[in-house]
Motif scaffolding. Structure first.
Motif, PDB file in Angstrom:
ATOM      1  N   THR A  13       0.847  -1.180   0.000  1.00 47.97           N
ATOM      2  CA  THR A  13       0.000   0.000   0.000  1.00 47.97           C
ATOM      3  C   THR A  13       0.885   1.233   0.000  1.00 47.97           C
ATOM      4  OG1 THR A  13      -1.751  -1.142   1.210  1.00 47.97           O
ATOM      5  CG2 THR A  13      -1.794   1.268   1.247  1.00 47.97           C
ATOM      6  N   PHE A  14       0.708   2.069  -1.013  1.00 43.64           N
ATOM      7  CA  PHE A  14       1.504   3.274  -1.144  1.00 43.64           C
ATOM      8  C   PHE A  14       0.671   4.481  -0.723  1.00 43.64           C
ATOM      9  CE2 PHE A  14       3.205   0.279  -4.246  1.00 43.64           C
ATOM     10  CZ  PHE A  14       4.558   0.332  -3.967  1.00 43.64           C
ATOM     11  N   PRO A  15       1.302   5.628  -0.453  1.00 46.05           N
ATOM     12  CA  PRO A  15       0.527   6.816  -0.066  1.00 46.05           C
ATOM     13  C   PRO A  15      -0.528   7.211  -1.090  1.00 46.05           C
ATOM     14  CG  PRO A  15       2.850   7.159   0.393  1.00 46.05           C
ATOM     15  CD  PRO A  15       2.754   5.859  -0.349  1.00 46.05           C
ATOM     16  N   GLY A  16      -0.257   6.936  -2.380  1.00 47.09           N
ATOM     17  CA  GLY A  16      -1.224   7.319  -3.411  1.00 47.09           C
ATOM     18  C   GLY A  16      -1.908   6.128  -4.056  1.00 47.09           C
ATOM     19  N   SER A  17      -2.016   5.015  -3.335  1.00 48.78           N
ATOM     20  CA  SER A  17      -2.574   3.800  -3.930  1.00 48.78           C
ATOM     21  C   SER A  17      -3.987   3.992  -4.442  1.00 48.78           C
ATOM     22  CB  SER A  17      -2.553   2.661  -2.911  1.00 48.78           C
ATOM     23  OG  SER A  17      -1.226   2.279  -2.634  1.00 48.78           O
ATOM     24  N   THR A  18      -4.775   4.812  -3.784  1.00 50.99           N
ATOM     25  CA  THR A  18      -6.181   5.002  -4.180  1.00 50.99           C
ATOM     26  C   THR A  18      -6.381   6.233  -5.067  1.00 50.99           C
ATOM     27  OG1 THR A  18      -6.625   6.265  -2.168  1.00 50.99           O
ATOM     28  CG2 THR A  18      -6.977   3.869  -2.080  1.00 50.99           C
ATOM     29  N   SER A  19      -5.286   6.923  -5.384  1.00 50.30           N
ATOM     30  CA  SER A  19      -5.409   8.139  -6.179  1.00 50.30           C
ATOM     31  C   SER A  19      -5.317   7.823  -7.660  1.00 50.30           C
ATOM     32  CB  SER A  19      -4.299   9.125  -5.794  1.00 50.30           C
ATOM     33  OG  SER A  19      -4.303  10.242  -6.666  1.00 50.30           O
ATOM     34  N   ARG A  20      -6.113   8.539  -8.456  1.00 47.32           N
ATOM     35  CA  ARG A  20      -6.055   8.369  -9.905  1.00 47.32           C
ATOM     36  C   ARG A  20      -5.130   9.412 -10.541  1.00 47.32           C
ATOM     37  NH1 ARG A  20      -9.823   5.305 -12.317  1.00 47.32           N
ATOM     38  NH2 ARG A  20      -9.770   6.575 -14.206  1.00 47.32           N
ATOM     39  N   ALA A  21      -4.504  10.259  -9.740  1.00 42.09           N
ATOM     40  CA  ALA A  21      -3.598  11.279 -10.249  1.00 42.09           C
ATOM     41  C   ALA A  21      -2.166  10.763 -10.246  1.00 42.09           C
ATOM     42  CB  ALA A  21      -3.691  12.550  -9.394  1.00 42.09           C
ATOM     43  N   TYR A  22      -1.341  11.295 -11.141  1.00 39.81           N
ATOM     44  CA  TYR A  22       0.065  10.926 -11.170  1.00 39.81           C
ATOM     45  C   TYR A  22       0.760  11.465  -9.918  1.00 39.81           C
ATOM     46  CZ  TYR A  22      -0.737   9.944 -16.106  1.00 39.81           C
ATOM     47  OH  TYR A  22      -1.208   9.448 -17.289  1.00 39.81           O
ATOM     48  N   ASN A  23       1.649  10.680  -9.350  1.00 41.14           N
ATOM     49  CA  ASN A  23       2.341  11.160  -8.157  1.00 41.14           C
ATOM     50  C   ASN A  23       3.805  10.749  -8.157  1.00 41.14           C
ATOM     51  OD1 ASN A  23       2.127   8.439  -7.656  1.00 41.14           O
ATOM     52  ND2 ASN A  23       0.543   8.658  -6.078  1.00 41.14           N
ATOM     53  N   TYR A  24       4.378  10.505  -9.328  1.00 40.03           N
ATOM     54  CA  TYR A  24       5.772  10.111  -9.388  1.00 40.03           C
ATOM     55  C   TYR A  24       6.695  11.315  -9.548  1.00 40.03           C
ATOM     56  CZ  TYR A  24       4.461  10.327 -14.326  1.00 40.03           C
ATOM     57  OH  TYR A  24       3.946  10.711 -15.538  1.00 40.03           O
ATOM     58  N   PHE A  25       6.151  12.513  -9.490  1.00 39.42           N
ATOM     59  CA  PHE A  25       6.957  13.719  -9.508  1.00 39.42           C
ATOM     60  C   PHE A  25       6.307  14.740  -8.583  1.00 39.42           C
ATOM     61  CE2 PHE A  25       3.832  14.234 -12.907  1.00 39.42           C
ATOM     62  CZ  PHE A  25       3.323  15.496 -12.643  1.00 39.42           C
ATOM     63  N   THR A  26       7.066  15.732  -8.204  1.00 38.31           N
ATOM     64  CA  THR A  26       6.546  16.789  -7.338  1.00 38.31           C
ATOM     65  C   THR A  26       6.137  17.976  -8.193  1.00 38.31           C
ATOM     66  OG1 THR A  26       8.034  16.114  -5.556  1.00 38.31           O
ATOM     67  CG2 THR A  26       7.055  18.310  -5.396  1.00 38.31           C
ATOM     68  N   ARG A  65       4.983  21.760  -9.394  1.00 44.63           N
ATOM     69  CA  ARG A  65       5.449  23.078  -8.982  1.00 44.63           C
ATOM     70  C   ARG A  65       4.466  23.729  -8.007  1.00 44.63           C
ATOM     71  NH1 ARG A  65       9.374  25.374 -12.570  1.00 44.63           N
ATOM     72  NH2 ARG A  65      10.985  23.766 -12.647  1.00 44.63           N
ATOM     73  N   LYS A  66       3.176  23.488  -8.216  1.00 43.52           N
ATOM     74  CA  LYS A  66       2.150  24.076  -7.361  1.00 43.52           C
ATOM     75  C   LYS A  66       1.489  22.979  -6.537  1.00 43.52           C
ATOM     76  CE  LYS A  66       1.356  27.839 -10.651  1.00 43.52           C
ATOM     77  NZ  LYS A  66       0.355  28.531 -11.509  1.00 43.52           N
ATOM     78  N   LEU A  67       0.393  23.321  -5.899  1.00 43.28           N
ATOM     79  CA  LEU A  67      -0.273  22.366  -5.023  1.00 43.28           C
ATOM     80  C   LEU A  67      -0.738  21.141  -5.797  1.00 43.28           C
ATOM     81  CD1 LEU A  67      -1.206  21.890  -2.113  1.00 43.28           C
ATOM     82  CD2 LEU A  67      -3.377  22.983  -2.702  1.00 43.28           C
ATOM     83  N   ARG A  68      -1.271  21.370  -6.988  1.00 46.69           N
ATOM     84  CA  ARG A  68      -1.717  20.272  -7.841  1.00 46.69           C
ATOM     85  C   ARG A  68      -0.979  20.336  -9.171  1.00 46.69           C
ATOM     86  NH1 ARG A  68      -8.028  19.504  -8.493  1.00 46.69           N
ATOM     87  NH2 ARG A  68      -7.136  17.771  -9.679  1.00 46.69           N
ATOM     88  N   ALA A  69      -0.749  19.179  -9.750  1.00 45.14           N
ATOM     89  CA  ALA A  69      -0.072  19.128 -11.044  1.00 45.14           C
ATOM     90  C   ALA A  69      -0.979  19.682 -12.138  1.00 45.14           C
ATOM     91  CB  ALA A  69       0.324  17.696 -11.376  1.00 45.14           C
ATOM     92  N   THR A  70      -0.385  20.412 -13.074  1.00 38.73           N
ATOM     93  CA  THR A  70      -1.135  20.880 -14.232  1.00 38.73           C
ATOM     94  C   THR A  70      -1.231  19.755 -15.253  1.00 38.73           C
ATOM     95  OG1 THR A  70       0.859  21.651 -15.365  1.00 38.73           O
ATOM     96  CG2 THR A  70      -0.233  23.210 -13.881  1.00 38.73           C
ATOM     97  N   VAL A  71      -2.119  19.925 -16.225  1.00 36.89           N
ATOM     98  CA  VAL A  71      -2.214  18.926 -17.294  1.00 36.89           C
ATOM     99  C   VAL A  71      -0.872  18.831 -18.023  1.00 36.89           C
ATOM    100  CG1 VAL A  71      -3.380  18.296 -19.435  1.00 36.89           C
ATOM    101  CG2 VAL A  71      -4.687  19.303 -17.559  1.00 36.89           C
ATOM    102  N   TYR A  72      -0.229  19.976 -18.223  1.00 31.86           N
ATOM    103  CA  TYR A  72       1.085  19.980 -18.875  1.00 31.86           C
ATOM    104  C   TYR A  72       2.060  19.076 -18.134  1.00 31.86           C
ATOM    105  CZ  TYR A  72       5.871  21.603 -19.628  1.00 31.86           C
ATOM    106  OH  TYR A  72       7.223  21.661 -19.835  1.00 31.86           O
TER     107      TYR A  72
END
Length: 362
Positions: A20-33, A35-42
């Motif tokens: 179980t990873f911190p983002g196991s239930t998330s559908r968003a990408y989380n392999y990078f940090t 720049r802002k609070l949420r990743a942009t589509v870019y």
């Protein structure tokens, strides 16, 4: 009858599948940090698309060239970075922006040309201005195509991250579209009632003395092997001292005074392209000159490239000077245009912390 038996599937609890990873239930990408609070589509569609063994390929490159290292070796440029992945395109170019921006420009230009033909706008042109567009704006088409097809297109495979290569690929598309715009404009004018020779541009580009240093500059840019030197010499040096000089500080300044309100919409689109391309280029080289580990060495390399390429572009710019005198109504002189170009160039060099070449004051 012999009873047949079959091996039973055995589920072994593979490590990654059961943890179980911190983002196991998330559908968003989380392999990078982001720049802002949420990743942009870019960021979602661009970050880490291009492989890099320093990040996720723990087994090393999964493919390579027969005569060298695999993938995207950092040795393809003399510049160095503590982390190439720090660069993000300030324009945030990705597939949707490419189609949206370019379709809007093509639509705008198409409508302007259609309305110009309906209104008979070309009839207000003087013979001298028609001659200028026929020969010199037509010749510029070859410079734009050469950069798009043989400079930026080759660069966009070589940088070590997808974020850099993506921005350069869009740069290439801008140049090729602008060259196509100029070609279609040439065809429109050839089919108008003007005394316009639609084939004159080829002879001008190939043999007119004032254009040969520009042609040499473009062709020499195509032979650079270092992708970052190629980008720097094209977008920072050539485009500032030659490209903007011709497009912005000549054509855009004098067209209306010669009764031409059509050409500025076309050339203005090319200038808007360059504004976007310069924005990402400045951000990239500012990152490299500001690198805590390699910044000083990078500045030395860039100053060396300035010494090599500024004289080439200065000569190309000054050899174009005679065409300023061929315009019937010219509200600007070559000295005015050159001053505007060099001031902009100095601002870029100052932002990057680079030395001013002596050729600018000669």
């Amino acid at each position: 009858m012999t009873q047949r038996t079959f091996p039973k599937p055995e589920f072994t609890g593979a490590e990654a599948g059961l943890l179980t990873f911190p983002g196991s239930t998330s559908r968003a990408y989380n392999y990078f940090t982001p720049r802002k609070l949420r990743a942009t589509v870019y960021e979602d569609v661009t970050m880490d698309v291009q492989p890099d063994p320093e990040r996720h390929l723990t087994q090393g490159w999964i493919y390579g060239f027969a005569d060298g290292p695999g993938g995207y070796p950092q040795e393809w440029t003399a510049l160095k970075s503590s982390d190439w992945h720090q660069f993000l395109d300030p324009n945030e170019e990705w597939e949707q922006t490419i189609y949206r921006n370019n379709s809007n420009i093509v639509r705008q230009i198409s409508l302007n040309l259609e309305n110009a033909k309906k209104a008979g706008a070309y009839q207000a042109w003087s013979p001298g201005w028609t001659h200028f567009i026929e020969r010199h704006l037509g010749a510029w088409m070859h410079a734009e195509h050469g950069l798009g097809m043989h400079v930026f297109l080759s660069e966009q495979r070589s940088a070590p991250t997808n974020m850099i290569n993506n921005a350069i690929a869009v740069n290439s598309a801008h140049k090729l579209r602008f060259a196509q715009d100029l070609a279609l404009y040439n065809l429109d004018l050839s089919e108008s009632s003007l005394p316009f020779d639609g084939k004159a541009h080829k002879a001008v580009w190939q043999s007119e003395p004032v254009w040969q240093p520009v042609r040499e500059n473009v062709e020499r840019l195509t032979a650079i092997r270092d992708w970052a030197e190629s980008l720097f010499a094209a977008n920072i040096v050539y485009e500032q001292l030659v490209g903007a000089l011709f497009r912005s500080h000549l054509v855009m300044q004098v067209a209306a005074r010669n009764g031409d309100y059509v050409t500025p919409t076309l050339v203005g689109a090319g200038e808007n392209d360059y504004d976007r391309d310069l924005r990402y280029t400045r951000a990239l080289f500012k990152m490299l000159t500001g690198d805590e580990t390699h910044g000083t060495d990078n500045k030395a390399v860039l100053n060396g490239w300035l010494s090599a390429w500024v004289p080439v572009s200065v000569r190309a710019a000054h050899d174009l000077q005679p065409i300023w005198s061929q315009i019937p109504e010219k509200p600007v002189t070559f000295a005015d245009s050159w001053h505007a170009s060099t001031e902009s160039f100095r601002n870029v060099l100052d932002e990057l912390g680079l030395d001013e070449p002596k050729e600018l004051t000669q």
